[in-house]
Design a protein around this motif. Structure first.
Motif, PDB file in Angstrom:
ATOM      1  N   GLU A   1     -47.383 -30.662  -3.786  1.00 34.13           N
ATOM      2  CA  GLU A   1     -47.443 -31.453  -4.499  1.00 34.13           C
ATOM      3  C   GLU A   1     -47.854 -32.032  -5.700  1.00 34.13           C
ATOM      4  O   GLU A   1     -47.553 -33.032  -6.458  1.00 34.13           O
ATOM      5  CB  GLU A   1     -46.751 -32.821  -4.150  1.00 34.13           C
ATOM      6  CG  GLU A   1     -45.413 -32.926  -2.805  1.00 34.13           C
ATOM      7  CD  GLU A   1     -44.074 -32.053  -3.221  1.00 34.13           C
ATOM      8  OE1 GLU A   1     -44.501 -32.634  -4.505  1.00 34.13           O
ATOM      9  OE2 GLU A   1     -43.500 -31.677  -2.467  1.00 34.13           O
ATOM     10  N   ASN A   2     -49.378 -32.222  -5.543  1.00 29.87           N
ATOM     11  CA  ASN A   2     -50.302 -32.834  -7.181  1.00 29.87           C
ATOM     12  C   ASN A   2     -50.006 -31.147  -7.973  1.00 29.87           C
ATOM     13  O   ASN A   2     -50.738 -31.837  -9.463  1.00 29.87           O
ATOM     14  CB  ASN A   2     -51.703 -32.731  -6.541  1.00 29.87           C
ATOM     15  CG  ASN A   2     -51.838 -33.949  -5.483  1.00 29.87           C
ATOM     16  OD1 ASN A   2     -50.724 -34.698  -5.940  1.00 29.87           O
ATOM     17  ND2 ASN A   2     -52.515 -33.477  -4.506  1.00 29.87           N
ATOM     18  N   ALA A   3     -49.423 -30.498  -7.953  1.00 36.76           N
ATOM     19  CA  ALA A   3     -49.375 -29.546  -9.219  1.00 36.76           C
ATOM     20  C   ALA A   3     -48.861 -29.429 -10.681  1.00 36.76           C
ATOM     21  O   ALA A   3     -47.173 -30.551  -9.593  1.00 36.76           O
ATOM     22  CB  ALA A   3     -49.769 -28.115  -8.689  1.00 36.76           C
ATOM     23  N   GLU A   4     -49.065 -28.976 -11.366  1.00 33.08           N
ATOM     24  CA  GLU A   4     -48.035 -29.845 -12.721  1.00 33.08           C
ATOM     25  C   GLU A   4     -46.607 -28.568 -12.331  1.00 33.08           C
ATOM     26  O   GLU A   4     -45.114 -29.215 -12.852  1.00 33.08           O
ATOM     27  CB  GLU A   4     -48.287 -29.885 -13.692  1.00 33.08           C
ATOM     28  CG  GLU A   4     -49.538 -30.748 -13.918  1.00 33.08           C
ATOM     29  CD  GLU A   4     -50.038 -30.591 -15.508  1.00 33.08           C
ATOM     30  OE1 GLU A   4     -49.622 -29.651 -16.449  1.00 33.08           O
ATOM     31  OE2 GLU A   4     -51.247 -31.017 -15.617  1.00 33.08           O
ATOM     32  N   GLU A   5     -47.291 -27.833 -12.392  1.00 33.21           N
ATOM     33  CA  GLU A   5     -45.715 -26.251 -12.217  1.00 33.21           C
ATOM     34  C   GLU A   5     -45.691 -26.653 -10.571  1.00 33.21           C
ATOM     35  O   GLU A   5     -46.549 -26.861  -9.455  1.00 33.21           O
ATOM     36  CB  GLU A   5     -46.297 -25.180 -12.770  1.00 33.21           C
ATOM     37  CG  GLU A   5     -46.342 -24.998 -14.084  1.00 33.21           C
ATOM     38  CD  GLU A   5     -46.690 -23.828 -14.966  1.00 33.21           C
ATOM     39  OE1 GLU A   5     -46.986 -23.071 -14.283  1.00 33.21           O
ATOM     40  OE2 GLU A   5     -46.471 -23.793 -16.223  1.00 33.21           O
TER      41      GLU A   5
END
Length: 253
Positions: free
Chosen positions: A68-72
């Motif tokens: 969930e923390n990733a931009e993509e």
């Protein structure tokens, strides 16, 4: 021009019949077909709602978790090892789960689940959603012709006395039983990348001048003159040997 009352009545009757046919026959059949397709759908959530998937088999357990923390969009393998997952492979699985349909179902008592291999399922798929709900799908044995798999969706709430056994395509089982290595993100080996970098550096380096085997014009001219002299020597006649005094003495005698 005035329309007769009888003609007007006929026109209104035809319109009413046309509307009845459209709404109750054509539109009604379309709604029935849509309802049947919805009934074939195994799950009613979207792929964006899925947060984690766990595939439990007798040999191993695979867990895929959304970052969930990733931009993509990024997925990770969190069991049996921690590695980055191949995004295309995971997205294909998400499409398979959300688009899963059953063409046929069988209502059976819970006591008879062993006949379908569902008392101790071969595969259990746990799907964790955004709202913290967890849905489970159990896969049992194949049917008589081997094209379908008996399955069961875990009922929410109290366990029922009778369950619905769904027949799913055997292709879905093949997707679930991939080796863990096929879920991992594929990276190029370090050796091959080092060789590629070394090859690129060699191409960028200027080529060193090689010693030329060609002769200068002066050397060519000198070599030509030497060849001409040799040819002249070979072609010129040899001088005849003059008779020696010894030969004259032998002839006189």
């Amino acid at each position: 021009m005035k329309i007769k009352k009888t003609t007007l009545t006929l026109i209104l009757t035809a319109l009413a019949l046309g509307g009845f046919v459209y709404f109750y026959e054509i539109r009604g059949k379309q709604q029935q077909a849509e309802l049947q397709e919805q009934q074939k759908q195994v799950f009613n959530f979207k792929s964006e709602e899925i947060q984690a998937i766990t595939i439990k088999q007798e040999s191993e357990i695979l867990t895929l978790t959304k970052d969930e923390n990733a931009e993509e969009a990024t997925w990770k393998i969190t069991a049996p090892t921690e590695k980055e997952a191949d995004l295309l492979t995971v997205e294909f699985l998400l499409d398979q789960i959300t688009g899963l349909k059953s063409d046929r179902s069988i209502n059976t008592p819970v006591s008879q689940l062993s006949e379908y291999g569902l008392e101790k399922p071969e595969i259990t798929v746990e799907i964790k959603l955004q709202d913290e709900r967890t849905r489970r799908l159990f896969l049992g044995k194949a049917d008589f012709d081997g094209t379908s798999i008996y399955s069961q969706v875990e009922a929410e709430g109290e366990p029922p006395k009778e369950v619905s056994v769904l027949l799913l395509s055997v292709n879905f089982k093949n997707v679930l039983t991939k080796p863990v290595a096929e879920w991992e993100k594929q990276e190029k080996p370090e050796e091959s990348s080092a060789e590629t970098e070394e090859s690129t550096e060699k191409k960028d380096e200027p080529e060193t001048a090689k010693p030329s085997s060609e002769k200068s014009p002066e050397q060519l001219e000198e070599s030509t003159e030497k060849k001409d002299d040799v040819q002249i020597e070979k072609s010129s006649p040899k001088p005849e040997a003059s008779p020696s005094p010894t030969d004259d003495y032998l002839l006189t005698e």
